[in-house]
Design a protein around this motif. Structure first.
Motif, PDB file in Angstrom:
ATOM      1  N   UNK A 190       0.839  -1.191   0.000  1.00  0.00           N
ATOM      2  CA  UNK A 190       0.000   0.000   0.000  1.00  0.00           C
ATOM      3  C   UNK A 190       0.882   1.252   0.000  1.00  0.00           C
ATOM      4  N   UNK A 191       1.944   1.225   0.821  1.00  0.00           N
ATOM      5  CA  UNK A 191       2.814   2.401   0.936  1.00  0.00           C
ATOM      6  C   UNK A 191       3.494   2.696  -0.402  1.00  0.00           C
ATOM      7  N   UNK A 192       3.881   1.638  -1.132  1.00  0.00           N
ATOM      8  CA  UNK A 192       4.572   1.821  -2.418  1.00  0.00           C
ATOM      9  C   UNK A 192       3.631   2.485  -3.429  1.00  0.00           C
ATOM     10  N   UNK A 193       2.409   1.949  -3.489  1.00  0.00           N
ATOM     11  CA  UNK A 193       1.443   2.485  -4.453  1.00  0.00           C
ATOM     12  C   UNK A 193       1.101   3.940  -4.104  1.00  0.00           C
ATOM     13  N   UNK A 194       1.005   4.233  -2.798  1.00  0.00           N
ATOM     14  CA  UNK A 194       0.662   5.604  -2.391  1.00  0.00           C
ATOM     15  C   UNK A 194       1.789   6.576  -2.759  1.00  0.00           C
ATOM     16  N   UNK A 195       3.044   6.130  -2.576  1.00  0.00           N
ATOM     17  CA  UNK A 195       4.169   7.013  -2.922  1.00  0.00           C
ATOM     18  C   UNK A 195       4.198   7.268  -4.435  1.00  0.00           C
ATOM     19  N   UNK A 196       3.944   6.225  -5.226  1.00  0.00           N
ATOM     20  CA  UNK A 196       3.906   6.427  -6.687  1.00  0.00           C
ATOM     21  C   UNK A 196       2.835   7.445  -7.078  1.00  0.00           C
ATOM     22  N   UNK A 197       1.667   7.324  -6.471  1.00  0.00           N
ATOM     23  CA  UNK A 197       0.580   8.257  -6.813  1.00  0.00           C
ATOM     24  C   UNK A 197       0.963   9.681  -6.414  1.00  0.00           C
ATOM     25  N   UNK A 198       1.572   9.811  -5.239  1.00  0.00           N
ATOM     26  CA  UNK A 198       1.989  11.139  -4.780  1.00  0.00           C
ATOM     27  C   UNK A 198       3.023  11.740  -5.733  1.00  0.00           C
ATOM     28  N   UNK A 199       4.009  10.924  -6.131  1.00  0.00           N
ATOM     29  CA  UNK A 199       5.088  11.471  -6.957  1.00  0.00           C
ATOM     30  C   UNK A 199       4.635  11.759  -8.384  1.00  0.00           C
ATOM     31  N   UNK A 200       3.685  10.998  -8.886  1.00  0.00           N
ATOM     32  CA  UNK A 200       3.134  11.327 -10.206  1.00  0.00           C
ATOM     33  C   UNK A 200       2.497  12.726 -10.138  1.00  0.00           C
ATOM     34  N   UNK A 201       1.810  13.020  -9.032  1.00  0.00           N
ATOM     35  CA  UNK A 201       1.198  14.357  -8.879  1.00  0.00           C
ATOM     36  C   UNK A 201       2.286  15.420  -8.698  1.00  0.00           C
ATOM     37  N   UNK A 202       3.236  15.141  -7.813  1.00  0.00           N
ATOM     38  CA  UNK A 202       4.290  16.125  -7.487  1.00  0.00           C
ATOM     39  C   UNK A 202       5.093  16.519  -8.735  1.00  0.00           C
ATOM     40  N   UNK A 203       5.443  15.515  -9.534  1.00  0.00           N
ATOM     41  CA  UNK A 203       6.269  15.785 -10.719  1.00  0.00           C
ATOM     42  C   UNK A 203       5.432  16.054 -11.977  1.00  0.00           C
ATOM     43  N   UNK A 204       4.094  16.122 -11.810  1.00  0.00           N
ATOM     44  CA  UNK A 204       3.194  16.375 -12.952  1.00  0.00           C
ATOM     45  C   UNK A 204       3.420  15.356 -14.070  1.00  0.00           C
ATOM     46  N   UNK A 205       3.354  14.083 -13.711  1.00  0.00           N
ATOM     47  CA  UNK A 205       3.585  13.011 -14.687  1.00  0.00           C
ATOM     48  C   UNK A 205       2.338  12.142 -14.788  1.00  0.00           C
ATOM     49  N   UNK A 206       2.131  11.508 -15.954  1.00  0.00           N
ATOM     50  CA  UNK A 206       0.933  10.675 -16.084  1.00  0.00           C
ATOM     51  C   UNK A 206       0.993   9.404 -15.233  1.00  0.00           C
ATOM     52  N   UNK A 207       2.192   8.862 -15.021  1.00  0.00           N
ATOM     53  CA  UNK A 207       2.310   7.651 -14.197  1.00  0.00           C
ATOM     54  C   UNK A 207       3.725   7.579 -13.624  1.00  0.00           C
ATOM     55  N   UNK A 208       3.860   6.789 -12.555  1.00  0.00           N
ATOM     56  CA  UNK A 208       5.162   6.693 -11.894  1.00  0.00           C
ATOM     57  C   UNK A 208       5.388   5.254 -11.442  1.00  0.00           C
TER      58      UNK A 208
END
Ligand SMILES: Cc1ncc(COP(=O)(O)O)c(C=O)c1O
Length: 445
Positions: free
Chosen positions: A76-94
């Protein structure tokens, strides 16, 4: 020859050529001022980050291990960090990788398809080389460091040789870094993107950017040079590593959902490894909190002070000199790359800001580094084959927590070393003592 003899012979050969690598004794480094690590924001010693990390660990539901590969255990923590970083870096996926090395090696080994080409800056990181070597791509073409004419020539040659590249039936990948760690040079990223788009109007030219050393240092909230330039939508893949300015472990690759899905299926360094432990994820989350709170600004003032202190006038002897790009003002470099200083989010008075990596060229990097150590300062020698022959150097890496007084000590110690080295050589010349005496005189320093 036995295996043992062969291994020993290889190490002895490296020893003789003064290129044998060794681990430093950490206890010997403990008291030294750090001008060596990639801890640009000094986060590894930040009491605020430490406190935040320990509190978050204490509250986290999972801390130890991760249980297996991402494909078996999608934490869960891994998926949450990916979602956060996709938003932070303005990327479609991470997609998280255990390290930047794994991300580069995994991406380049599988994403470029048979018949595609990979073009890369000659200073590109070893992990990209390893990935490309493992790939199904035969056309692997270097271009001269940061040179747009050289990149253009390489791309035009490939187009002439491969009709599918012109029609859009195959692809070319252009691999660059933003801030190169050996020279402290900044890629002319906007021109790179424009050149690729011009030569491949079907959109089959893909720029892949490694922001390992610019993460945390450039851009709004330290989001990197791509963000500073607003190029998010024109870059195919971006790598941000956590091990340098973020004082953590791991890396995030920013890609499209399709590429993410493809990597989950084909990137071997992702599939066949245990994913980052939960504690690693908590640490990365805390470091990104610090970036969001503005930590990136702090190192910049010191960088300006240091390059002023190391003026070319002081450092332009045969024994010590600055790389050419550091003798041109940073504002001029930015202008040449058409990067508005405002986009780098530095105050105008810091417009001359170069990078926190300052290589001091010298033909004698080891004696200079040893001299600095005796003065309590840790700046490492970098020699061939890590850098080209004739470009040996002591590399200074600056950090938010280095003080002005420490920088002054460093500059004086370097000049003191150059003066005493020169004096010893002059004395030897006067006495016409021959080569043996030179060695003896130098050994004393
Ligand atoms: C430019 C560059 N890319 C990738 C890496 C690898 O990153 P990591 O240390 O996370 O494996 C490094 C670090 O050595 C690097 O300097």
């Amino acid at each position: 020859m036995s295996l043992e003899d062969k291994l020993n012979a290889a190490l002895t050969s490296r020893e003789k050529r003064l290129i044998r690598r060794r681990l430093y004794d950490p206890s010997a480094d403990a008291h030294l001022v750090d001008f060596s690590t990639n801890d640009y924001l000094s986060l590894s010693r930040s009491p605020a980050l430490r406190a935040r990390f320990l509190a978050r660990l204490a509250a986290a539901p999972d801390v130890l291990g991760s249980g297996g590969s991402r494909l078996l255990v999608n934490g869960h923590a891994h998926a949450a960090l990916e979602a956060r970083l996709a938003r932070f870096f303005r990327a479609p996926a991470a997609l998280l990788f255990n390290s930047g090395f794994d991300a580069n090696a995994g991406f380049f080994a599988c994403v470029p398809q048979p018949g595609d080409a990979v073009v890369f800056d000659e200073h590109i990181h070893a992990s990209v080389h390893d990935g490309v070597r493992a790939s199904r791509v035969a056309a692997r073409v270097p271009f001269a460091h940061n040179s747009i004419p050289s990149l253009r020539a390489a791309l035009e040659r490939l187009r002439d040789e491969r009709p599918a590249l012109v029609s859009g039936g195959s692809s070319v990948f252009v691999a660059v870094e933003t801030l190169y760690s050996m020279d402290g040079t900044l890629a002319p990223l906007l021109e790179i993107v424009e050149t690729v788009e011009e030569l491949f109007p079907h959109g089959n030219g893909y720029v892949v950017v490694d922001e390992a050393h610019s993460t945390g240092v450039y851009g709004p909230q330290g989001r990197g040079l791509v963000a500073a330039l607003g190029l998010e939508d024109r870059i195919f893949a971006r790598l941000h590593t956590f091990g340098k300015a973020l004082a953590a472990t791991g890396a995030i690759l920013l890609v499209t959902p399709l590429v993410r899905d493809y990597l989950l299926n084909y990137a071997r360094p992702l599939i066949y490894t245990t994913s980052l432990s939960n504690a690693n994820i908590v640490a990365a989350e805390c470091s990104f909190d610090m970036l969001e709170e503005g930590e990136a600004q702090k190192v910049r003032t010191l960088v300006l002070y240091t390059t002023d202190a190391l003026t070319p006038q002081q450092l332009s002897t045969q024994l010590l000199s600055l790389c050419a790009h550091l003798t041109t003002s940073f504002a001029a470099q930015l202008a040449a790359r058409r990067i508005p200083t405002s986009l780098l989010s530095i105050p105008t008075e810091l417009a001359e800001l170069p990078t926190p990596i300052i290589p001091v060229l010298t033909p004698h990097p080891r004696p200079l580094s040893a001299h600095l150590r005796v003065r309590g300062l840790n700046a490492r020698p970098i020699t061939w084959p890590t850098v080209p022959k004739g470009a040996d150097r002591v590399r200074i890496c600056l950090h938010s927590q280095n003080s002005v007084e420490e920088v002054d000590r460093l500059v004086s110690a370097m000049i003191e070393w150059a003066e005493s080295w020169q004096a010893a050589q002059d004395a030897v010349q006067r006495e016409k003592g021959g080569a043996g005496a030179v060695v003896v005189a130098q050994a004393k320093l």
